[in-house]
Motif scaffolding. Structure first.
Motif, PDB file in Angstrom:
ATOM      1  N   THR A  40      24.355  14.155  -1.491  1.00  0.00           N
ATOM      2  CA  THR A  40      25.216  13.720  -2.593  1.00  0.00           C
ATOM      3  C   THR A  40      25.936  12.434  -2.220  1.00  0.00           C
ATOM      4  N   PHE A  41      26.386  11.710  -3.234  1.00  0.00           N
ATOM      5  CA  PHE A  41      27.095  10.445  -3.004  1.00  0.00           C
ATOM      6  C   PHE A  41      28.157  10.227  -4.063  1.00  0.00           C
ATOM      7  N   ALA A  42      29.074   9.321  -3.749  1.00  0.00           N
ATOM      8  CA  ALA A  42      30.080   8.841  -4.690  1.00  0.00           C
ATOM      9  C   ALA A  42      30.394   7.401  -4.294  1.00  0.00           C
ATOM     10  N   PHE A  43      31.022   6.689  -5.185  1.00  0.00           N
ATOM     11  CA  PHE A  43      31.376   5.299  -4.901  1.00  0.00           C
ATOM     12  C   PHE A  43      32.761   5.233  -4.278  1.00  0.00           C
ATOM     13  N   TYR A  44      32.903   4.377  -3.282  1.00  0.00           N
ATOM     14  CA  TYR A  44      34.146   4.220  -2.528  1.00  0.00           C
ATOM     15  C   TYR A  44      34.954   3.087  -3.166  1.00  0.00           C
ATOM     16  N   LYS A  45      35.838   3.443  -4.069  1.00  0.00           N
ATOM     17  CA  LYS A  45      36.582   2.474  -4.877  1.00  0.00           C
ATOM     18  C   LYS A  45      37.401   1.477  -4.057  1.00  0.00           C
ATOM     19  N   PRO A  46      38.124   1.889  -2.993  1.00  0.00           N
ATOM     20  CA  PRO A  46      38.893   0.891  -2.237  1.00  0.00           C
ATOM     21  C   PRO A  46      38.022  -0.236  -1.666  1.00  0.00           C
ATOM     22  N   GLY A  47      36.823   0.083  -1.242  1.00  0.00           N
ATOM     23  CA  GLY A  47      35.929  -0.950  -0.727  1.00  0.00           C
ATOM     24  C   GLY A  47      35.356  -1.816  -1.834  1.00  0.00           C
ATOM     25  N   LEU A  69      19.529   5.574  -6.002  1.00  0.00           N
ATOM     26  CA  LEU A  69      19.799   6.776  -5.215  1.00  0.00           C
ATOM     27  C   LEU A  69      19.361   8.037  -5.955  1.00  0.00           C
ATOM     28  N   GLN A  70      19.638   8.109  -7.252  1.00  0.00           N
ATOM     29  CA  GLN A  70      19.237   9.287  -8.011  1.00  0.00           C
ATOM     30  C   GLN A  70      17.719   9.390  -8.115  1.00  0.00           C
ATOM     31  N   SER A  71      17.026   8.252  -8.165  1.00  0.00           N
ATOM     32  CA  SER A  71      15.566   8.302  -8.218  1.00  0.00           C
ATOM     33  C   SER A  71      14.978   8.801  -6.895  1.00  0.00           C
ATOM     34  N   ARG A  72      15.794   8.790  -5.832  1.00  0.00           N
ATOM     35  CA  ARG A  72      15.364   9.311  -4.529  1.00  0.00           C
ATOM     36  C   ARG A  72      15.850  10.745  -4.298  1.00  0.00           C
ATOM     37  N   GLY A  73      16.481  11.340  -5.302  1.00  0.00           N
ATOM     38  CA  GLY A  73      16.896  12.734  -5.207  1.00  0.00           C
ATOM     39  C   GLY A  73      18.355  12.956  -4.843  1.00  0.00           C
ATOM     40  N   TYR A  74      19.129  11.915  -4.639  1.00  0.00           N
ATOM     41  CA  TYR A  74      20.555  12.068  -4.336  1.00  0.00           C
ATOM     42  C   TYR A  74      21.309  12.308  -5.637  1.00  0.00           C
ATOM     43  N   GLN A  75      22.381  13.102  -5.548  1.00  0.00           N
ATOM     44  CA  GLN A  75      23.168  13.448  -6.727  1.00  0.00           C
ATOM     45  C   GLN A  75      24.564  12.846  -6.639  1.00  0.00           C
ATOM     46  N   LEU A  76      25.027  12.296  -7.744  1.00  0.00           N
ATOM     47  CA  LEU A  76      26.397  11.806  -7.846  1.00  0.00           C
ATOM     48  C   LEU A  76      27.311  13.026  -7.829  1.00  0.00           C
ATOM     49  N   SER A  77      28.390  12.986  -7.015  1.00  0.00           N
ATOM     50  CA  SER A  77      29.212  14.177  -6.835  1.00  0.00           C
ATOM     51  C   SER A  77      30.676  13.798  -6.624  1.00  0.00           C
ATOM     52  N   GLU A  78      31.562  14.718  -6.988  1.00  0.00           N
ATOM     53  CA  GLU A  78      32.980  14.526  -6.692  1.00  0.00           C
ATOM     54  C   GLU A  78      33.309  14.983  -5.276  1.00  0.00           C
ATOM     55  N   GLY A 125      23.364 -15.895  -2.348  1.00  0.00           N
ATOM     56  CA  GLY A 125      24.323 -14.808  -2.241  1.00  0.00           C
ATOM     57  C   GLY A 125      23.817 -13.707  -1.342  1.00  0.00           C
ATOM     58  N   SER A 126      24.754 -12.960  -0.804  1.00  0.00           N
ATOM     59  CA  SER A 126      24.428 -11.776   0.002  1.00  0.00           C
ATOM     60  C   SER A 126      25.147 -10.584  -0.598  1.00  0.00           C
ATOM     61  N   LEU A 127      24.402  -9.509  -0.757  1.00  0.00           N
ATOM     62  CA  LEU A 127      24.964  -8.245  -1.204  1.00  0.00           C
ATOM     63  C   LEU A 127      24.833  -7.267  -0.052  1.00  0.00           C
ATOM     64  N   TYR A 128      25.949  -6.692   0.338  1.00  0.00           N
ATOM     65  CA  TYR A 128      25.976  -5.665   1.378  1.00  0.00           C
ATOM     66  C   TYR A 128      26.193  -4.317   0.701  1.00  0.00           C
ATOM     67  N   ILE A 129      25.394  -3.349   1.069  1.00  0.00           N
ATOM     68  CA  ILE A 129      25.590  -1.976   0.602  1.00  0.00           C
ATOM     69  C   ILE A 129      25.878  -1.137   1.844  1.00  0.00           C
ATOM     70  N   ASP A 130      27.067  -0.566   1.878  1.00  0.00           N
ATOM     71  CA  ASP A 130      27.501   0.259   3.003  1.00  0.00           C
ATOM     72  C   ASP A 130      27.475   1.725   2.600  1.00  0.00           C
ATOM     73  N   LEU A 131      26.933   2.568   3.471  1.00  0.00           N
ATOM     74  CA  LEU A 131      26.967   4.010   3.266  1.00  0.00           C
ATOM     75  C   LEU A 131      27.813   4.618   4.369  1.00  0.00           C
ATOM     76  N   ILE A 132      28.817   5.355   3.952  1.00  0.00           N
ATOM     77  CA  ILE A 132      29.840   5.882   4.852  1.00  0.00           C
ATOM     78  C   ILE A 132      29.781   7.401   4.831  1.00  0.00           C
ATOM     79  N   ASP A 133      29.764   8.015   6.004  1.00  0.00           N
ATOM     80  CA  ASP A 133      29.816   9.470   6.094  1.00  0.00           C
ATOM     81  C   ASP A 133      31.169   9.909   5.532  1.00  0.00           C
ATOM     82  N   ALA A 134      31.153  10.722   4.479  1.00  0.00           N
ATOM     83  CA  ALA A 134      32.380  11.102   3.777  1.00  0.00           C
ATOM     84  C   ALA A 134      33.318  11.942   4.638  1.00  0.00           C
ATOM     85  N   ASP A 135      32.771  12.800   5.498  1.00  0.00           N
ATOM     86  CA  ASP A 135      33.618  13.646   6.339  1.00  0.00           C
ATOM     87  C   ASP A 135      34.260  12.858   7.475  1.00  0.00           C
ATOM     88  N   ARG A 136      33.456  12.077   8.149  1.00  0.00           N
ATOM     89  CA  ARG A 136      33.940  11.337   9.325  1.00  0.00           C
ATOM     90  C   ARG A 136      34.566   9.983   8.976  1.00  0.00           C
TER      91      ARG A 136
END
Length: 187
Positions: A40-47, A69-78, A125-136
């Protein structure tokens, strides 16, 4: 004469290849992380709020990321496993090309004559996409796409270009990991 035709053909091919809008992608990730555990994933608003682009472009990027992400099977979640953040960089490039005129001179010999300069402006332009472990709350994966942003004010082309950036960056996620890396064993 054959040499000139060959030179002209090579020049045309080079110009066409230069006109292609490629995106260079680079990724990095924490080799000790098992990416199979993320569902599952969510967007990190402060970043995301720190991205120095228009709110409309942010929405376009986030919609593209969500779609990929959803096309790869990940689900948007709270209550997500990973948080998605973005940031951007933009650089204006100015190129000066010295063009030399070619032609036929006296007695049929080729010559290089007076030339002219062409100045070209391009925004890279450069676009960076960061994925952050939500627990850690630690960065576990980062993708960067760099390429030309010029769309000449055409919104359809702009949206397509954003989709291309996101698609090519996320094509590298999740990383292919040897099983020994995931278990924390070095090779």
């Amino acid at each position: 004469m054959k040499a000139i035709k060959l030179f002209s053909g090579i020049l045309v091919i080079a110009l066409l290849m230069g006109a292609c809008s490629t995106i260079q992608v680079a990724t990095d990730y924490d080799r000790q992380v098992d990416f199979n555990k993320y569902k599952t994933f969510a967007f990190y608003k402060p970043g995301i709020d720190k991205a120095e682009i228009s709110d409309l472009d942010i929405k376009r990027i986030l919609r593209s990321i969500q779609y990929e992400l959803q096309s790869r099977g990940y689900q948007l979640s709270e209550n997500p496993d990973i948080l998605v953040s973005i940031f951007t960089k933009e650089v204006d490039r100015v190129s000066v090309y010295n063009n030399v005129g070619w032609g036929w001179g006296w007695y049929g010999y080729p010559y290089a004559g007076m030339g002219y300069n062409t100045i070209s402006r391009d925004t890279e332009g450069s676009l960076y996409i960061d994925l952050i472990d939500a627990d850690r709350k630690e960065l576990v994966w980062q993708g960067k796409g760099t390429g030309s942003l010029i769309t000449n004010g055409d919104l359809a082309k702009k949206e397509q270009r954003i989709r291309e950036f996101v698609q090519e960056i996320l094509e590298k996620f999740p990383p292919v990991q040897p099983t020994s890396q995931v278990a924390g064993v070095s090779e």
